[in-house]
Design an enzyme around this catalytic site. Structure first.
Site, PDB file in Angstrom:
ATOM      1  N   CYS A 128      66.775  37.923  53.582  1.00 29.02           N
ATOM      2  CA  CYS A 128      67.538  36.982  54.224  1.00 29.02           C
ATOM      3  C   CYS A 128      69.008  36.546  53.476  1.00 29.02           C
ATOM      4  O   CYS A 128      69.105  37.025  52.417  1.00 29.02           O
ATOM      5  CB  CYS A 128      67.027  35.678  54.287  1.00 29.02           C
ATOM      6  SG  CYS A 128      65.365  35.458  55.193  1.00 29.02           S
ATOM      7  N   GLY A 164      70.430  40.712  56.911  1.00 27.41           N
ATOM      8  CA  GLY A 164      69.369  40.288  57.837  1.00 27.41           C
ATOM      9  C   GLY A 164      69.893  40.181  59.160  1.00 27.41           C
ATOM     10  O   GLY A 164      71.135  39.669  59.563  1.00 27.41           O
ATOM     11  N   ASN A 210      65.727  32.471  51.048  1.00 25.86           N
ATOM     12  CA  ASN A 210      65.628  33.500  50.976  1.00 25.86           C
ATOM     13  C   ASN A 210      64.660  33.981  49.719  1.00 25.86           C
ATOM     14  O   ASN A 210      64.632  33.279  48.823  1.00 25.86           O
ATOM     15  CB  ASN A 210      67.266  34.188  50.420  1.00 25.86           C
ATOM     16  CG  ASN A 210      67.106  35.296  50.092  1.00 25.86           C
ATOM     17  OD1 ASN A 210      66.539  36.437  50.449  1.00 25.86           O
ATOM     18  ND2 ASN A 210      68.130  35.814  49.039  1.00 25.86           N
ATOM     19  N   GLY A 211      63.686  34.776  50.034  1.00 27.93           N
ATOM     20  CA  GLY A 211      62.587  35.210  49.006  1.00 27.93           C
ATOM     21  C   GLY A 211      61.444  35.198  49.614  1.00 27.93           C
ATOM     22  O   GLY A 211      61.421  35.338  50.933  1.00 27.93           O
ATOM     23  N   TYR A 237      71.589  48.425  45.786  1.00 30.78           N
ATOM     24  CA  TYR A 237      71.673  48.463  47.289  1.00 30.78           C
ATOM     25  C   TYR A 237      71.853  47.407  48.099  1.00 30.78           C
ATOM     26  O   TYR A 237      72.639  47.282  49.016  1.00 30.78           O
ATOM     27  CB  TYR A 237      70.053  49.225  47.712  1.00 30.78           C
ATOM     28  CG  TYR A 237      69.729  49.315  49.063  1.00 30.78           C
ATOM     29  CD1 TYR A 237      70.692  50.230  49.829  1.00 30.78           C
ATOM     30  CD2 TYR A 237      68.997  48.484  49.746  1.00 30.78           C
ATOM     31  CE1 TYR A 237      70.392  50.338  51.079  1.00 30.78           C
ATOM     32  CE2 TYR A 237      68.691  48.802  50.952  1.00 30.78           C
ATOM     33  CZ  TYR A 237      69.246  49.910  51.802  1.00 30.78           C
ATOM     34  OH  TYR A 237      68.929  49.843  53.024  1.00 30.78           O
TER      35      TYR A 237
END
Ligand code: SF4
Length: 470
Positions: free
Chosen positions: A12, A38, A112-113, A252
């Site tokens: 996210c 996302g 996010n997570g 990445y």
């Protein structure tokens, strides 16, 4: 590498702004810059001081938002989210921000997570009478806040955050306040910026650049920030622990133009390429990187070895997304559509192909074959991170252990499976050197658990629940 065909997906991106006339529009642009984090769902909630206004949907930002929506998204504060949904968690009801109403007022949450104790907390909440409507662990936090004995929102959030464990970067918007929090180990990135007096929050700093905001600082591990018309205040809801920022953000996930915790992502990738060249040199004629995320590491490898960097692989940007195709055969066809080897560059050459990581190995095998079909005489694969042997519990969909090629095969076996003439990975030490060398490791330490198996938090037996990833 291409996220959607690699089997390695970010979960996210979060963006928020407080005190801007065009809050919804700024958030839309900010989310555009975070789209790589996302592509399955997007949403924006705004506050006009009296009410929250929400628009969200499945798909890319441009699929979800047209001009009409912005006239309804009134107010000078906004919170936005882009989402990658794992299997079973991709329904509309899980697209964030999630809006909840309670005695404390309305609140919208974006996250996010991944919470490693979400399932345990969900069971506790349901036993106490809470009814959870989504399969997102974000809702668990909302219920903890609602059930908190504190009437003030800041105290309620602080006590709820004290109960959750794992990786989280949260934004929470009420009618009159914006709250932002980062987990005590700072596993996920989150930065603060300013735009003409307005506060801006983003998972990555590339979103600041797109709207012309100035970077101010990182949100600190264990910090809860409150922003309202009186300005920004900060408190600790937990003592900061040894930082373990996700190293895959550098390897990445994040955009090369983002700075994370004071380090530019492109620069860190170049250093990874240089470290890799030191650890695993090879005689060759050209170095090429797998677009897009491996190009910086390939440039670093080239600079360190003196082997010229060339665009041996190019990406076709206008083909449809292929990650929803179910069969392996079709997924591999997707690679062929998305990447081409440049015959004029690689024909008759010994090629070093630098990639950021190998997940299942099918994509690497396909790219090696593309290069050989285009006339490369040798293909030497160099991976700018260590072998991924373990799943991630912190919000990155790395596939299960059984699907990870490095958890079941030696480096030599992987070399053979992907058809390369040689294969070498960067060591965990080399990766750490590329990110934290010369810095205070308490503040700049990184998580490498998917490589090493050393998880920085407790892992519960029922932690791995893809549907609970937020
Ligand atoms: S396990 Fe790997 S992907 Fe997950 S947070 Fe740690 S470094 Fe990042």
């Amino acid at each position: 590498m291409l996220a959607e065909i690699k089997g390695l997906n970010e979960e996210c991106g979060v963006f928020a702004i407080w005190g801007h006339e065009k809050a919804a529009e700024m958030t839309y642009y900010g989310l555009h810059a975070l789209q790589h984090r996302g592509q399955e769902g997007a949403g924006i909630v705004t506050s006009d001081g009296d009410n929250l206004h929400l628009h969200k949907g499945n798909g890319l930002i441009n699929d979800v938002f047209q001009q009409d929506e912005f006239s309804r998204l009134k107010g000078t504060a906004a919170l936005g989210h882009v989402r990658y949904a794992t299997q079973g968690g991709g329904g509309y009801e899980n697209v964030q921000p999630l809006v909840f109403r309670s005695q404390k007022g309305s609140m919208a949450l974006a996250h996010n997570g991944n919470l490693v104790n979400a399932y345990m907390l969900k069971n506790q909440l349901e036993a106490q009478g809470s009814i959870l409507q989504t399969t997102s662990d974000t809702e668990v936090l909302a219920h903890l806040i609602k059930r908190s004995g504190h009437m003030g929102m800041e105290d309620a959030i602080g006590s709820a955050l004290g109960m959750i464990k794992g990786a989280y970067a949260f934004g929470l918007l009420t009618e009159d306040q914006l709250f932002v929090a980062l987990d005590p180990r700072g596993l996920r990135p989150l930065s603060i910026g300013m735009l003409n007096g307005a506060y801006v929050i983003s998972s990555e700093t590339c979103a600041f650049d797109i709207i012309g905001a100035t970077y101010i600082r990182e949100v600190l591990p264990g910090e809860l920030i409150t922003i309202d018309d009186n300005g920004l205040t900060s408190r600790r809801f937990a003592s900061p622990l040894q930082r373990t920022l996700c190293s895959m953000e550098y390897v990445y996930f994040s955009r090369p133009d983002s700075d994370i915790n004071g380090l530019n992502v492109h620069a860190s990738r170049k250093t990874m390429g240089k470290e890799l060249a030191k650890e695993a040199p090879i005689e060759a004629d050209v170095v090429t990187g797998v677009p897009d995320s491996s190009i910086s590491a390939a440039i670093g490898f080239s600079e360190a070895t003196g082997i010229p960097y060339e665009l041996g692989l190019i990406k076709n940007r206008y083909v449809g997304r292929t990650f929803i195709q179910p069969s392996q055969e079709l997924r591999e066809q997707g690679v062929k559509m998305k990447l081409s080897a440049v015959r004029g560059i690689v024909e008759g050459k010994r090629v070093v192909m630098v990639d950021d990581s190998i997940v299942r190995g099918t994509t690497s095998r396909r790219i090696v074959r593309l290069l050989k079909e285009a006339g490369a005489t040798e293909v030497h694969v160099r991976i700018a991170s260590p072998p991924i042997e373990n799943p991630c519990y912190y919000g990155i969909d790395t596939s299960t252990k059984g699907e990870l090629i490095a958890s079941n095969n030696s480096v030599e076996e992987i070399r053979e499976l992907i058809g390369a003439d040689s294969l070498a990975y960067l060591t965990a030490e080399g990766l750490e050197n590329s990110i934290v060398k010369g810095k205070d490791s308490t503040e700049h330490g990184v998580c490498q658990a998917c490589f090493t198996g050393n998880y920085p938090t407790e892992i519960y037996p029922d932690t791995v629940l893809p549907a609970y990833k937020g």
